[in-house]
Design an enzyme around this catalytic site. Structure first.
Site, PDB file in Angstrom:
ATOM      1  N   ARG A 236       1.048  -1.207   0.494  1.00 43.26           N
ATOM      2  CA  ARG A 236      -0.392   0.112   0.113  1.00 43.26           C
ATOM      3  C   ARG A 236       0.895   0.937  -0.207  1.00 43.26           C
ATOM      4  NH1 ARG A 236      -2.963  -2.817  -1.787  1.00 43.26           N
ATOM      5  NH2 ARG A 236      -5.952  -3.093  -0.849  1.00 43.26           N
ATOM      6  N   GLU A 265      -2.914   7.184  -3.926  1.00 43.44           N
ATOM      7  CA  GLU A 265      -2.187   6.928  -5.930  1.00 43.44           C
ATOM      8  C   GLU A 265      -3.833   7.056  -7.195  1.00 43.44           C
ATOM      9  OE1 GLU A 265      -3.337   2.517  -5.682  1.00 43.44           O
ATOM     10  OE2 GLU A 265      -1.621   3.044  -5.198  1.00 43.44           O
ATOM     11  N   HIS A 299      -0.054  -0.116 -10.419  1.00 40.22           N
ATOM     12  CA  HIS A 299      -0.310  -0.673  -9.246  1.00 40.22           C
ATOM     13  C   HIS A 299      -1.118  -2.177 -10.386  1.00 40.22           C
ATOM     14  CE1 HIS A 299      -2.966  -1.046  -5.466  1.00 40.22           C
ATOM     15  NE2 HIS A 299      -3.337  -1.758  -6.075  1.00 40.22           N
TER      16      HIS A 299
END
Length: 335
Positions: A236, A265, A299
């Site tokens: 994270r 993000e 991600h």
């Protein structure tokens, strides 16, 4: 009546999976964009909202969802910090998640980033793409079998990465408040300070708990690391302080940093910028500009065939369980 599901953040390559795995014949509305305040109206007329990470499920959007008569706000992710659970509880909205998916997906990305930094492959291929085939000092590296790899968080993903590195011959150190008995065959559990001091590569696989481990990776954390070590975070973004990592790379304290995550993000990932000046978080830009010592992926840890299949199938099963029994084992709510 056929149940209507609106799913957000559905990438073009995922559409086929959503339809192919739809064994319950739900009526699907697949939206490529993440859920935001600007497109919340797309949920009107639906029965279930199915989110992915970085979707906005705050009180404002949840009030809209409630007003549309929707009772279910599900996420096809393990993490659920993008959902205001307190607001859901107040509004009697049921929330469910996917508790786990293919651990190999994230573990393989972590290992790949680490090995790219260890063997300087990004640096080297960046040279050869410009037709420079000279070998310089930066291209020299250790072999992984002569390294120690520290895994912080030895759940399914951490243990999978440990096995992968062990298979390459590395010595594995682990740290976890809840040691995994099965992991003891693969790694040696040590205190965090010892892991940081001894490890050539440090990789994080721990959850983020707001107010408890914010910016765990900070100046103090890095100061305890071995000089010239490599740091990997595919867990994270809220666990890291971007500026402190930047300073550590610039000073040479860290040899490299690989990340699949950033704090806040959603302001950066899944967008395209014509220049770094446009980026809202300039600490992200500064790190990106340190390529190839800093490697960033947007991600994509779970962006694999097996992980996607798991996330969609379990999400569909969660919905079916609720329809047939009134509950699901994967429900979550505010404590």
């Amino acid at each position: 009546m056929t149940l209507k599901i609106v799913a957000y953040g559905v990438r073009p390559n995922e559409v086929e999976f959503f339809h192919k795995l739809n064994k319950y014949n739900y009526e699907l509305k697949l939206v490529e964009e993440l859920l935001t305040h600007d497109n919340i109206e797309t949920a009107e007329g639906q029965d279930v909202v199915l989110l992915r990470g970085n979707c906005v499920a705050d009180r404002q959007n949840l009030e809209k969802i409630k007003s549309y008569g929707i009772k279910y706000v599900f996420t096809r992710t393990v993490g659920f910090n993008h959902i205001d659970l307190e607001a859901c509880k107040e509004m009697n909205l049921m929330v469910a998640r996917v508790p786990a998916y293919s651990p190999n997906s994230v573990a393989e990305l972590s290992l790949t980033l680490a090995m790219m930094l260890l063997r300087n492959t990004a640096y080297t291929t960046n040279k050869t793409k410009n037709y420079n085939f000279k070998v310089d000092a930066q291209m020299f590296s250790k072999e992984i079998r002569n390294c120690k790899v520290g895994i912080i968080g030895t759940g399914k993903i951490g243990l999978t990465e440990a096995k992968l590195f062990k298979g390459l011959g590395a010595e594995i150190l682990g740290n976890d408040p809840y040691p995994n008995e099965n992991a003891k065959e693969i790694l040696k559990y040590v205190e965090l300070d010892e892991l940081l001091k001894e490890s050539d590569i440090v990789s994080l696989h721990i959850p983020y708990f707001k107010g408890e481990n914010d910016e765990l990776i900070n100046k103090n954390f890095i100061s305890k690391m071995k000089d010239g070590a490599i740091l990997i975070n595919t867990a994270r973004g809220e666990l890291q302080n971007n500026e402190d990592i930047y300073d550590a790379i610039k000073s040479g304290k860290l040899a490299g940093f690989g990340t699949d995550v950033f704090p806040n993000e959603a302001n950066t990932f899944f967008k395209e910028f014509s220049s770094g000046d446009e980026m809202e978080d300039q600490s992200v830009r500064r790190l990106v500009d340190l390529y190839p010592k800093v490697l960033v992926t947007p991600h994509v840890g779970s962006n694999t065939d097996e992980a996607l299949k798991n996330m969609i199938e379990i999400s569909y099963d969660n919905i079916n369980e609720v329809l047939t029994t009134g509950e699901t084992k994967n429900a979550i709510e505010a404590k």
